[in-house]
Design a protein around this motif. Structure first.
Motif, PDB file in Angstrom:
ATOM      1  N   ASP B 171       0.833  -1.202   0.000  1.00 32.76           N
ATOM      2  CA  ASP B 171       0.000   0.000   0.000  1.00 32.76           C
ATOM      3  C   ASP B 171       0.870   1.255   0.000  1.00 32.76           C
ATOM      4  OD1 ASP B 171      -2.292   1.468  -0.123  1.00 32.76           O
ATOM      5  OD2 ASP B 171      -2.727   1.387   2.008  1.00 32.76           O
ATOM      6  N   LYS B 207      -5.462  -5.134  -9.919  1.00 39.94           N
ATOM      7  CA  LYS B 207      -6.354  -4.707  -8.847  1.00 39.94           C
ATOM      8  C   LYS B 207      -7.540  -5.654  -8.578  1.00 39.94           C
ATOM      9  CE  LYS B 207      -8.704  -0.785  -6.827  1.00 39.94           C
ATOM     10  NZ  LYS B 207      -9.303   0.535  -6.981  1.00 39.94           N
ATOM     11  N   PRO B 208      -8.227  -6.155  -9.640  1.00 42.31           N
ATOM     12  CA  PRO B 208      -9.355  -7.054  -9.352  1.00 42.31           C
ATOM     13  C   PRO B 208      -8.938  -8.336  -8.619  1.00 42.31           C
ATOM     14  CG  PRO B 208      -9.315  -6.419 -11.673  1.00 42.31           C
ATOM     15  CD  PRO B 208      -8.068  -5.889 -11.072  1.00 42.31           C
ATOM     16  N   VAL B 210      -6.520  -8.413  -6.350  1.00 41.41           N
ATOM     17  CA  VAL B 210      -5.929  -8.074  -5.054  1.00 41.41           C
ATOM     18  C   VAL B 210      -6.981  -8.129  -3.954  1.00 41.41           C
ATOM     19  CG1 VAL B 210      -4.853  -6.219  -3.715  1.00 41.41           C
ATOM     20  CG2 VAL B 210      -4.104  -6.656  -6.053  1.00 41.41           C
ATOM     21  N   GLN B 211      -6.642  -8.844  -2.890  1.00 40.44           N
ATOM     22  CA  GLN B 211      -7.550  -8.903  -1.734  1.00 40.44           C
ATOM     23  C   GLN B 211      -7.534  -7.579  -0.995  1.00 40.44           C
ATOM     24  OE1 GLN B 211      -6.550 -10.827   2.271  1.00 40.44           O
ATOM     25  NE2 GLN B 211      -7.622 -12.470   1.222  1.00 40.44           N
ATOM     26  N   ALA B 212      -6.341  -7.055  -0.734  1.00 36.91           N
ATOM     27  CA  ALA B 212      -6.242  -5.783  -0.014  1.00 36.91           C
ATOM     28  C   ALA B 212      -4.863  -5.179  -0.234  1.00 36.91           C
ATOM     29  CB  ALA B 212      -6.476  -5.997   1.483  1.00 36.91           C
ATOM     30  N   TYR B 213      -4.812  -3.840  -0.183  1.00 38.52           N
ATOM     31  CA  TYR B 213      -3.537  -3.123  -0.202  1.00 38.52           C
ATOM     32  C   TYR B 213      -3.158  -2.850   1.245  1.00 38.52           C
ATOM     33  CZ  TYR B 213      -4.363  -2.446  -5.168  1.00 38.52           C
ATOM     34  OH  TYR B 213      -4.573  -2.669  -6.504  1.00 38.52           O
ATOM     35  N   LYS B 350      -5.908   3.659  -7.320  1.00 36.03           N
ATOM     36  CA  LYS B 350      -6.645   3.403  -6.090  1.00 36.03           C
ATOM     37  C   LYS B 350      -8.093   3.882  -6.172  1.00 36.03           C
ATOM     38  CE  LYS B 350      -5.313   1.942  -2.604  1.00 36.03           C
ATOM     39  NZ  LYS B 350      -4.454   2.475  -1.546  1.00 36.03           N
ATOM     40  N   LYS B 351      -8.336   4.984  -6.864  1.00 34.95           N
ATOM     41  CA  LYS B 351      -9.679   5.559  -6.781  1.00 34.95           C
ATOM     42  C   LYS B 351     -10.671   4.886  -7.725  1.00 34.95           C
ATOM     43  CE  LYS B 351      -9.444   9.397 -10.043  1.00 34.95           C
ATOM     44  NZ  LYS B 351      -9.038  10.756 -10.280  1.00 34.95           N
ATOM     45  N   ASP B 352     -10.167   4.152  -8.755  1.00 38.86           N
ATOM     46  CA  ASP B 352     -11.093   3.556  -9.725  1.00 38.86           C
ATOM     47  C   ASP B 352     -11.842   2.362  -9.156  1.00 38.86           C
ATOM     48  OD1 ASP B 352     -11.032   5.248 -11.785  1.00 38.86           O
ATOM     49  OD2 ASP B 352      -9.297   4.312 -12.748  1.00 38.86           O
TER      50      ASP B 352
END
Lengths: 277, 352
Positions: B171, B207-208, B210-213, B350-352
């Motif tokens: 992150d 991103k899709p 990824v579980q979490a940043y 991050k924002k998308d």
């Protein structure tokens, strides 16, 4: 007369100084940074650039509104039930409502993380019972849950306070006049409790729309709220420290909050005017 | 009356003690403000330092280089010793925020291996004494990842759709972009905007899945088996493995970030000599051994390496050898334009 006003000034002085230092000066700084560039020259670019973040603003508003609505639906009946209890039980119940707030906000949110995770408490229990388990963590739903859980007491307390002020005799009078339950709620309780509902909504909506910790912990850094962006610009988490854009975003957020509070207060006035009539 | 006299005496005593304490801060004991990464020291060495030198230590921590920079650049707090990473050190040197060290006060710096000195971030070796070094690695859970997929020792594992929802990601943009740039075969310090944009595309694609940043939460999520795969720093991989024996890790074949965290003294520190005494103390062999044992990161202190348990120093991922290190790259300070681009691209992802 003269002496009285002097002593009033003396009493008010500490608060005036406090407000000036910790409210007015910071707001003035936010406005200053929002309308200047790194070199200190006047610019409108920061404020204009918030268009790039409209999507994030929308997500923040949406999640905050949903959380506020859920809080209201949960809090009103509970506050009403508590307000009609025996006085001794009332204080016990209110203490129970406040109890989670004795613990640090961050720790409570971390706890939800371990509850909602794929291998968290809920899913382990479900699997032990032969179920499949759910995907809960790192979703918008988890963020809303975190907001509702953390901010619910701020909705319950003001509503409870106004409801306790409504005398049982008022309700009895309405009953005498032949009002049924729906009418009592609609024409007596609800109008009289509007001030509490308004402050509850404000106290939940404002922290919800500006939070960044809840989205980070329960949204897995994938639900990006306006508070996250502001934090990033001030702390330089993205590699760039930019007070100017951060301040512009904060300013817009403040204005959004002010507008929604103004709308709320408008309702409040209408309601109390109606109440008098 | 008696009561009144007593209370006057008490008040006087109180006032005197407050005054003498204030005086103490100025003339007697010096208080040194040390600012370090979280979980990055054996806390028992601090009282030892205080006993040995009479210098008090006010120890505080940060979670990222950027957080540390924001704090010291704002001028809101004054620190004497900081322990940032390479690229942040070169930024601090460029902005004239570090004091040159007087190595006469730091004789123990001679124990630090030559290969860690004079690196790009401090080529003249004037400002820094290396504290730890290491590489980024890919950490995975053997019980959740197909051995064939891990055997490739590739960064592709972090983009493998089979593990959708089980992948954690850095992150912070510098490390996250580092992974994506390596995957594409570009330099971690690329000054080509197109390469950064390509890396951003890779991160968007990821991103899709990824579980979490996350940063520090990686410990919990990997140890509990909540996630299967994560890139992180070699020293921490060791600690995660202590908590879950199913954890394994590798240095990706595409390359990795080689980092050095080093001790520096800030330019406006009023206690340079004491700060140097602190750095010298941290370079004492027994202190360096204790530090390395607790934090898990590789130490550049050659004497400490000799005294450490061979099981620790024999770990070829943590104490990577020359051949492996040849395929790694140090982060350098990016130009302001690229830095801005990185920041904007990251916000975009991050924002998308």
């Amino acid at each position: 007369m003269h002496r009285k006003s002097l002593s009033r000034v003396a009493i008010n002085a500490p608060y005036t100084v406090w407000m000036a230092i910790f409210v007015l000066v910071p707001i003035a700084l936010v406005v200053y940074y929002a309308f200047t560039d790194a070199a200190g020259r006047f610019t409108l670019q920061n404020v204009a650039s918030i268009v790039d973040y409209s999507h994030t603003f929308f997500t923040s508003l949406e999640l905050a509104l949903i959380s506020t609505a859920i809080c209201l639906v949960l809090a009103y009946p509970l506050a009403y039930a508590i307000s009609r209890m025996h006085v001794k039980r009332q204080s016990t119940m209110i203490m129970l409502v406040m109890l989670p707030m004795w613990m640090n906000f961050l720790i409570r949110t971390y706890a939800w993380m371990t509850i909602l995770e794929g291998n968290g408490l809920i899913n382990r229990a479900v699997r032990a019972l032969g179920g499949e388990g759910f995907h809960m963590i790192n979703t918008n739903g988890a963020v809303v849950l975190g907001m509702v859980y953390n901010f619910l007491p701020y909705m319950i307390l003001p509503i409870y306070t106004v409801l306790t002020k409504i005398e049982q005799s008022t309700i009895e009078a309405a009953q005498d006049l032949g009002a049924n339950r729906v009418n009592i709620f609609r024409r007596v309780l609800l109008p009289m409790s509007v001030p509490g509902v308004i402050s509850g909504i404000t106290m939940v909506f404002v922290p919800a729309v500006s939070t960044f910790v809840i989205s980070k912990l329960l949204g897995g850094g994938k639900t990006f709220l306006i508070g996250d962006i502001i934090e990033n610009y001030f702390l330089g988490n993205t590699g760039t420290v930019d007070y100017n854009i951060g301040a512009a975003l904060s300013l817009v957020l403040m204005i959004l909050i002010l507008i929604s509070m103004a709308i709320m207060n408008h309702f409040d006035k209408d309601a109390s005017a109606g109440g008098i009539m | 009356m008696k009561k009144k006299i007593l209370s006057l005496v008490l008040a006087a005593v109180l006032a005197l003690s407050v005054l003498s304490m204030a005086g103490c801060g100025n003339s007697g004991k010096v208080t040194l403000n040390v600012y370090n990464w979280g979980e990055y020291i054996d806390l028992s060495v601090l009282p030892e330092f205080e006993k040995e030198t009479g210098i008090r230590v006010n120890y505080t921590t940060y979670a990222s280089n950027e957080e540390m920079y924001a704090k010291i650049a704002s001028g809101a707090a004054s620190y004497d010793v900081v322990i940032p990473s390479d690229y942040m050190i070169s930024k601090l040197i460029q902005e004239d925020m570090l004091a040159p060290l007087n190595f006469d006060n730091i004789p123990n710096a001679r124990y630090i291996g030559e290969q860690y000195k004079g690196l790009d971030f401090d080529p003249e070796n004037q400002y820094t004494v290396p504290y730890t070094w290491g590489t980024t690695v890919v950490i995975y859970n053997k019980s959740m990842v197909d051995p064939a997929d891990a055997a490739a020792q590739s960064l592709d594992l972090l983009w493998n759709e089979k593990y959708s929802g089980q992948i954690l990601m850095f992150d912070n943009p510098r490390d996250a972009f580092g992974v994506a740039l390596s995957k594409l075969g570009y330099s971690l310090n690329s000054e080509n905007p197109d390469e950064w944009k390509a890396a951003a595309e890779e991160l968007k694609k990821q991103k899709p899945l990824v579980q979490a940043y996350v940063m520090d939460q990686i410990f919990d999520k990997m140890e509990s088996g909540e996630a299967a795969i994560a890139p992180y720093y070699a020293g921490d991989a060791l600690i995660i493995q202590d908590g879950n024996p199913d954890i394994d890790y590798y240095i990706p074949k595409e390359g990795a970030n080689f980092f050095v965290d080093a001790m520096c003294v800030l330019k406006d520190s009023p206690h340079k000599a004491e700060a140097e005494a602190f750095i010298n103390f941290m370079c004492k062999t027994d202190v360096a051994v204790k530090t390395a044992e607790i934090i898990g990161y590789a130490t550049p202190h050659l004497e400490a390496v000799k005294q450490l348990d061979p099981e620790i120093t024999g770990n070829t991922v943590v104490y990577a050898d020359e051949a492996v290190l040849a395929n790694t790259e140090v982060f350098l300070n990016l130009s302001p334009e690229i830095n801005r681009l990185q920041s904007d691209l990251w916000t975009d992802i991050k924002k998308d």
